[in-house]
Design a protein around this motif. Sequence first.
Motif, short mmCIF file in Angstrom:
data_model
loop_
_atom_site.label_atom_id
_atom_site.label_comp_id
_atom_site.label_asym_id
_atom_site.label_seq_id
_atom_site.Cartn_x
_atom_site.Cartn_y
_atom_site.Cartn_z
N PRO A 248 0.84 -1.22 0.00
CA PRO A 248 0.00 0.00 0.00
C PRO A 248 0.86 1.26 0.00
CG PRO A 248 -0.72 -1.55 1.69
CD PRO A 248 0.59 -2.05 1.18
N SER A 249 0.37 2.31 -0.63
CA SER A 249 1.19 3.51 -0.77
C SER A 249 1.46 4.19 0.56
CB SER A 249 0.52 4.49 -1.74
OG SER A 249 -0.72 4.93 -1.22
N PHE A 250 0.60 3.98 1.58
CA PHE A 250 0.85 4.65 2.85
C PHE A 250 2.15 4.18 3.50
CE2 PHE A 250 -1.30 0.95 4.78
CZ PHE A 250 -0.48 0.71 5.86
N THR A 251 2.63 2.99 3.10
CA THR A 251 3.86 2.47 3.69
C THR A 251 5.08 3.29 3.28
OG1 THR A 251 4.20 0.89 1.89
CG2 THR A 251 2.92 0.13 3.78
N GLN A 252 4.91 4.15 2.27
CA GLN A 252 6.01 5.01 1.85
C GLN A 252 6.06 6.30 2.68
OE1 GLN A 252 8.07 3.67 -0.45
NE2 GLN A 252 6.64 1.94 -0.29
N THR A 253 5.07 6.50 3.55
CA THR A 253 5.03 7.72 4.36
C THR A 253 6.17 7.73 5.36
OG1 THR A 253 2.62 7.84 4.17
CG2 THR A 253 3.64 9.08 5.96
N GLN A 254 6.91 8.82 5.39
CA GLN A 254 7.97 9.01 6.38
C GLN A 254 7.43 9.96 7.45
OE1 GLN A 254 11.01 7.42 6.27
NE2 GLN A 254 10.13 6.32 4.52
N LEU A 255 7.14 9.42 8.63
CA LEU A 255 6.57 10.24 9.68
C LEU A 255 7.60 11.20 10.24
CD1 LEU A 255 4.38 7.70 11.67
CD2 LEU A 255 3.66 9.36 9.97
N PRO A 256 7.14 12.39 10.67
CA PRO A 256 8.06 13.33 11.31
C PRO A 256 8.60 12.74 12.61
CG PRO A 256 5.96 14.37 10.76
CD PRO A 256 5.78 12.91 10.57
N PRO A 257 9.76 13.17 13.06
CA PRO A 257 10.26 12.72 14.36
C PRO A 257 9.26 13.06 15.46
CG PRO A 257 11.95 13.92 13.15
CD PRO A 257 10.68 14.09 12.39
N ARG B 125 -0.24 1.25 15.35
CA ARG B 125 0.86 0.30 15.44
C ARG B 125 2.03 0.71 14.57
NH1 ARG B 125 -0.21 -4.09 19.07
NH2 ARG B 125 -2.32 -3.61 19.86
N ARG B 126 3.23 0.37 15.04
CA ARG B 126 4.43 0.57 14.25
C ARG B 126 4.53 -0.53 13.21
NH1 ARG B 126 5.97 1.13 19.69
NH2 ARG B 126 6.40 3.32 20.27
N PRO B 127 5.42 -0.38 12.22
CA PRO B 127 5.57 -1.42 11.19
C PRO B 127 5.89 -2.81 11.76
CG PRO B 127 6.61 0.60 10.46
CD PRO B 127 6.19 0.83 11.88
N ASP B 128 6.54 -2.87 12.94
CA ASP B 128 6.86 -4.17 13.52
C ASP B 128 5.70 -4.76 14.32
OD1 ASP B 128 6.78 -2.68 15.85
OD2 ASP B 128 8.90 -2.93 16.34
N GLY B 129 4.57 -4.04 14.38
CA GLY B 129 3.39 -4.53 15.07
C GLY B 129 3.25 -4.06 16.50
N SER B 130 4.28 -3.46 17.07
CA SER B 130 4.18 -2.96 18.43
C SER B 130 3.32 -1.70 18.47
CB SER B 130 5.58 -2.66 19.00
OG SER B 130 6.21 -1.63 18.25
N ARG B 131 2.76 -1.44 19.65
CA ARG B 131 1.86 -0.30 19.77
C ARG B 131 2.64 1.01 19.79
NH1 ARG B 131 -2.32 -0.81 24.36
NH2 ARG B 131 -3.55 -1.80 22.70
N ALA B 132 2.22 1.95 18.93
CA ALA B 132 2.81 3.28 18.93
C ALA B 132 2.05 4.22 19.84
CB ALA B 132 2.83 3.84 17.51
N LEU C 155 -2.73 6.08 9.91
CA LEU C 155 -3.45 7.06 10.72
C LEU C 155 -3.01 8.48 10.38
CD1 LEU C 155 -5.41 7.76 12.99
CD2 LEU C 155 -3.56 7.35 14.63
N PHE C 156 -1.72 8.69 10.19
CA PHE C 156 -1.22 10.01 9.82
C PHE C 156 -1.84 10.46 8.49
CE2 PHE C 156 1.82 12.79 7.64
CZ PHE C 156 2.06 13.75 8.61
N ASN C 157 -1.91 9.56 7.51
CA ASN C 157 -2.52 9.90 6.22
C ASN C 157 -3.99 10.22 6.36
OD1 ASN C 157 -0.81 9.31 3.50
ND2 ASN C 157 0.00 8.14 5.21
N LEU C 158 -4.68 9.54 7.27
CA LEU C 158 -6.12 9.76 7.45
C LEU C 158 -6.42 11.09 8.12
CD1 LEU C 158 -7.09 6.14 8.53
CD2 LEU C 158 -7.76 7.26 6.41
N ILE C 159 -5.70 11.42 9.17
CA ILE C 159 -6.04 12.66 9.88
C ILE C 159 -5.58 13.90 9.12
CG2 ILE C 159 -6.01 11.49 12.12
CD1 ILE C 159 -3.37 12.95 12.72
N THR C 160 -4.63 13.75 8.22
CA THR C 160 -4.20 14.88 7.39
C THR C 160 -4.96 14.94 6.07
OG1 THR C 160 -2.39 13.53 6.51
CG2 THR C 160 -1.89 14.97 8.38
N ALA C 161 -5.95 14.03 5.90
CA ALA C 161 -6.81 14.00 4.72
C ALA C 161 -6.07 13.62 3.45
CB ALA C 161 -7.55 15.32 4.53
N LEU C 162 -4.88 13.04 3.58
CA LEU C 162 -4.22 12.47 2.40
C LEU C 162 -4.99 11.25 1.92
CD1 LEU C 162 -0.51 12.76 3.55
CD2 LEU C 162 -1.68 14.18 1.85
#
Length: 447
Positions: free
Chosen positions: A316-325, A362-369, A404-411
């Motif tokens: 999925p394209s959202f996996t290319q999202t680089q989240l801010p620190p 969740r983070r990419p490894d499945g742990s809770r963010a 979630l980041f893509n959803l709340i920013t309306a991307l």
Amino acid sequence: MQIRYVANACFLITLSTGERLLTDPWFDGPCQQTWWNFPPVPDALKAEIWACRPDAIYISHLHHDHLHPQTLAPFDRATPIVIGKLNTPNLRNGLRALGFSHITEYPFETRAPLGGKGASFVLFKDFHGNTVGDATQVDYDLDTSIYLWDADGTALFNAVDNTILPPDAARIAETYGRPDVAILPYASASLYPMAMGDYDDAAKAAATAALRRRTRGNFREVFKALAPRAVVPAGGEYVLGGPAAALSRFLPQPLESELAQELAGLGRGEALAKLYPGDVLDSAGMTVAEDVRASYRGFTDADRAGYALTLADRAPSFTQTQLPPDLAFDWNRALRKCAANYAARCAKMGLELNADIYLDARRPDGSRALLFRFATDSEACGLLDTVEESDRARLIYELDERLLFNLITALLSWNAMEASALMTLRRAPDVYMHDVHRSIVHFSLLS
């Protein structure tokens, strides 16, 4: 009138005057992150549709399997676009953002000319909130449908994704006449039961079977109320790829053989016109010219599920999202703002809901963010460590934090993403709360 099927809800309709109307073009590439056309559309057919220069394009609503930027890209931006006069500007703005300049919004149930050679049409707004028939309280126009009259008197009704029920069909037939051809939805585009986290495979299979029985029964009864000479099942013609590929075995779309059985029970088995990519239905004799390039003709559940697995490696394209620190993006503040926007929107609509919604990112490894809770009937919200025990109704969305980041920013859109099963949903009680689920689209920083 000739009706050529392309994919999903996309048809090229050629009128007796030679004018051509293209509907809801999605036939190239994925939409909603993981959806892929099934049966797949041959490249030669794609090229033919792009080259046809339609006289108008009808877009029923803003979901990406109807408003698909990749598929729309090759079309002339001066092509007239037909849409309904919705109570939000989202569809119009989406088309303008793609560069289309000739967009006309038509009032619902008001007959209007199409082109200049005698054809006309009427648009319909949302019939119901869901396939059970419950009316939604969410004041958010979404789906539309079209009734089209050719200059020679031939009539076509295309319900698209609208959740039409038999009483709606009966009213349309009485008010506007029985159409010669009806294009009817026959599946529920929903995350249920695919994404239900508390269901095992047996429970999902049972829920799928029950949903298919209900939707094919509704297809039969809507057909009965409209009484067209021919009916074309369309919409929901997709499989899930990427990480959701294996869930395609739980897709709720009935097969051609099941729909034929329903109509045969009415003594109208000959009326079913199941079209595959490139096929053309000629309304003069209700004959179908089959396109020899179409694959998976007469497919089975196993065929559909097997094709989906060939797409399992599509990320999925959202996996290319680089989240801010973390220091640059304050999740707690952002999600509180989303909750406030959601509450304000619900208040404006007069929507009274009583439920807790948890976002388990969740983070990419499945742990809770993070775990964020907000109540639909109060301002109580914030980050938590665990889901609180409560007698209140609740929904828990488990999803990738990048999604979630893509959803709340309306991307990306909550309502468009829901059916792709990229989120896991848990609910208590295990009852569909359709107003809560539908209103989640307003949980956004930009609401």
